[in-house]
Design an enzyme around this catalytic site. Structure first.
Site, PDB file in Angstrom:
ATOM      1  N   LYS A 246       0.823  -1.211   0.000  1.00 26.75           N
ATOM      2  CA  LYS A 246       0.000   0.000   0.000  1.00 26.75           C
ATOM      3  C   LYS A 246       0.863   1.270   0.000  1.00 26.75           C
ATOM      4  O   LYS A 246       2.051   1.225   0.282  1.00 26.75           O
ATOM      5  CB  LYS A 246      -0.936  -0.014   1.214  1.00 26.75           C
ATOM      6  CG  LYS A 246      -1.863  -1.231   1.253  1.00 26.75           C
ATOM      7  CD  LYS A 246      -2.730  -1.324   0.015  1.00 26.75           C
ATOM      8  CE  LYS A 246      -3.755  -2.440   0.090  1.00 26.75           C
ATOM      9  NZ  LYS A 246      -3.192  -3.797   0.026  1.00 26.75           N
TER      10      LYS A 246
HETATM   11  C1  LIG Z   1      -9.513  -4.177  -1.354  1.00 25.85           C
HETATM   12  C2  LIG Z   1      -8.705  -4.756  -0.242  1.00 25.85           C
HETATM   13  N1  LIG Z   1      -9.318  -5.084   0.905  1.00 25.85           N
HETATM   14  C3  LIG Z   1      -8.635  -5.577   1.945  1.00 25.85           C
HETATM   15  C4  LIG Z   1      -7.278  -5.804   1.875  1.00 25.85           C
HETATM   16  C5  LIG Z   1      -6.580  -6.405   3.032  1.00 25.85           C
HETATM   17  O1  LIG Z   1      -5.621  -5.586   3.626  1.00 25.85           O
HETATM   18  P1  LIG Z   1      -4.407  -6.239   4.444  1.00 25.85           P
HETATM   19  O2  LIG Z   1      -3.447  -6.815   3.458  1.00 25.85           O
HETATM   20  O3  LIG Z   1      -3.837  -5.073   5.210  1.00 25.85           O
HETATM   21  O4  LIG Z   1      -4.964  -7.259   5.360  1.00 25.85           O
HETATM   22  C6  LIG Z   1      -6.614  -5.491   0.689  1.00 25.85           C
HETATM   23  C7  LIG Z   1      -5.185  -5.676   0.545  1.00 25.85           C
HETATM   24  O5  LIG Z   1      -4.344  -6.228   0.399  1.00 25.85           O
HETATM   25  C8  LIG Z   1      -7.330  -4.963  -0.401  1.00 25.85           C
HETATM   26  O6  LIG Z   1      -6.736  -4.655  -1.564  1.00 25.85           O
END
Ligand SMILES: Cc1ncc(COP(=O)(O)O)c(C=O)c1O
Length: 379
Positions: A182
């Site tokens: 991110k």
């Molecule tokens: C749209 C979306 N939702 C949720 C997530 C989950 O985030 P994380 O990787 O911080 O758990 C991601 C990412 O990787 C994502 O792109």
């Protein structure tokens, strides 16, 4: 030349911040640095509450728990998203109902949401793909009319806006991700944003294993105990220290990313005008954050060849989400067929993402564009 798809933008300040926390010996979660970061998030985005979590995935899980989502409830979301969005629903025993996306932005289509609302619908989870806002006015109006919650999956949308408001602060809850991929990162991390005192209080208990430990630490109760169902979603101050620095660099990181995005977009515009490729649409009410630069090709074969050729030339171009509705679990457990969401299927098969990270040099950007043009000329 070898160009990776992503590269976190980290420097000496992050290293020093982590070293300082380690030296202090205070490395638990919800500590002094975590609190500082939460206040920074509130200030930066204009939200009443911010709770740091161990990931964006956990922020989503905590949200649905805090809203009391349970078995028999239906939640509307796009199929073109990460498994985490749907897992958060499944883990509460509720049912994901997948809605179609729009071809221009790849965001959930409010017209399809409307068709899918039933008496059992308790929430909508719009996903702001690539940091471009969903049609939030339409979504909020539908939610209000039908008395349902909106949880923004703003995992990709930190620092992006819709009609001037930061994404993640428009719905009842917004969820951010600070994963390595991110814009703003601490490796693994997330945040739950809300203006509701009630949701914040519930989420705080869930985050601390179902106990009122947070209230205890504030001196509001004289001991802490188990009062609800919960889990462990508190992130360590070691990671918060990285985030603390990254948030100070947010404007710089976003500006650098958008510069690269604009270069790609401008350099490939003529190909889009001739319908050789399809470029992303940024609606005028949206200010994006340069999270992803993607384009679509005409067919799956073209995408396959384009990606393979770019890989041969050292360019880490990649595809994105495999639709959830037609995934093995979506078919077996929820009974979906691929043809239920044709736009989602088409997008998933034809989309390609180009490398994008703040420290990319002009030389690398030019190399990528030259090769994309060259490869497309041969297809
Ligand atoms: C749209 C979306 N939702 C949720 C997530 C989950 O985030 P994380 O990787 O911080 O758990 C991601 C990412 O990787 C994502 O792109």
């Amino acid at each position: 030349m070898k160009i990776p798809f992503i590269k976190p933008f980290l420097g000496e300040e992050e290293i020093e911040a982590v070293t300082n926390v380690l030296r202090s010996g205070k490395i638990h979660g919800d500590g002094p640095i975590g609190k500082k970061v939460e206040s920074k998030l509130r200030y930066l985005f204009g939200s009443k509450h911010a709770l740091l979590t161990t990931s964006g995935t956990h922020a989503l899980e905590m949200s649905l728990m805090a809203l009391g989502i349970m078995s028999g409830d239906e939640i509307i979301l796009p199929s073109f998203t990460f498994a985490s969005t749907a897992n958060a629903i499944m883990l509460q025993g509720a049912k994901p109902v997948f809605a179609e996306i729009e071809l221009g932005t790849l965001n959930i289509d409010p017209i399809d949401i409307k068709k899918k609302i039933t008496k059992k619908t308790r929430a909508i989870i719009p996903v702001h793909y690539a940091g471009v806002g969903c049609k939030m006015d339409d979504i909020m109006a539908l939610a209000k009319k039908n008395n349902i919650f909106v949880v923004e999956d703003a995992a990709q949308a930190v620092c992006a806006r819709y009609k001037g408001r930061y994404l993640g602060t428009i719905g009842d809850i917004g969820c951010y991700s600070f994963h390595e991929t991110k814009n703003i990162t601490c490796g693994e991390g997330g945040a739950l944003m809300t203006d509701s005192d009630e949701i914040k209080e519930r989420a705080e208990i869930i985050r601390e294993k179902g106990t009122n430990r947070s209230a205890f630490l504030r001196g509001e109760v004289d001991k802490y105990t188990w009062i609800e169902k919960g889990s462990s979603y508190v992130n360590s101050d070691i990671l918060s220290a990285v985030l603390n620095v990254q948030l100070d660099r947010m404007k710089e990181i976003t500006a650098r990313r958008k510069k690269i995005y604009d270069y790609y977009n401008d350099s490939l515009k003529d190909l889009a005008e001739r319908e050789r490729i399809y470029l992303p649409e940024i609606p005028p009410e949206c200010e994006h954050n340069g999270h992803i630069f993607y384009f679509r090709l005409r067919t799956e074969q073209e995408r396959y060849h384009c990606m393979a050729e770019l890989k041969n030339r050292g360019i880490g171009a990649t595809f994105h989400y495999i639709p959830l509705h037609s995934s093995p679990y979506g078919r077996r457990r929820l009974g979906y067929k691929a043809e239920d969401l044709p736009i989602t299927e088409l997008v998933s098969k034809t989309l390609i993402r180009l490398p994008l990270y703040p420290q990319m040099t002009n030389k690398k950007m030019e190399y990528i564009v030259d090769n994309v043009r060259n490869v497309l000329g041969r297809l």
